[in-house]
Design an enzyme around this catalytic site. Sequence first.
Site, PDB file in Angstrom:
ATOM      1  CB  SER A   3      -0.962  -0.034   1.187  1.00 52.94           C
ATOM      2  OG  SER A   3      -1.991   0.915   1.041  1.00 52.94           O
ATOM      3  CG  HIS A  14      -6.084  -0.386  -1.051  1.00 49.39           C
ATOM      4  ND1 HIS A  14      -5.812  -1.604  -0.463  1.00 49.39           N
ATOM      5  CD2 HIS A  14      -5.191   0.501  -0.533  1.00 49.39           C
ATOM      6  CE1 HIS A  14      -4.808  -1.457   0.391  1.00 49.39           C
ATOM      7  NE2 HIS A  14      -4.412  -0.202   0.367  1.00 49.39           N
TER       8      HIS A  14
END
Length: 204
Positions: free
Chosen positions: A119, A160
């Site tokens: 991330s 995501h």
Amino acid sequence: MGKLMLASTFGLVSHRLERIEPDLKGKTVTFITTASKKDSAGFFNRMARWKLRALGLNVREIDVAVASYHDIKTTIASSDMIYVTGGNTFYLLQSLRYSSADAIITQAVQEGKTYIGESAGAVVAGPNIEYINRMDSEDPAPYLEDYTGLGLVDFSIVPHIAGPALGESAADIMRHSDGTRRMIPIRDDQAILVNGPNVELIER
């Protein structure tokens, strides 16, 4: 580009690390937790640590926002890989820059150490992180004036995509992309593997 694994959620694709690091048992990874200090990423960090250990790796945890330059440099130098967790990307970059960990990591990857980014750790590996302000708040990084990333890759990760929590923010980033940078969106069950000039999108 060196050897990198850039993921949205490492725990879902951890077994794919062996594609670029086939001999993992007994190796050591520097586990940089900094981004998670300004974000609720505790569960994912615990899962990542467990997955790394399950692969046979020794995990050395460090927070570059508070560790000394000497400790950062020696920990990374004595490790085979570098893992950078998810969390707030702006706080992460600010901490990397003010600790000089950015230069240490860049040199280590150039010299052959594998970089694993989850991330925020994946986003900061690219050329610039400004675009991620549609997903992350800039508030935790009041001293960050330059959004230039580590430049380990020449593209930008959008993590995501279609995810239950941050999927809308990821879609918003892609909608507002002006085409001036190469953006690669990845789902939580996907990752980008880089091995020199070879760049591959993989799935769980």
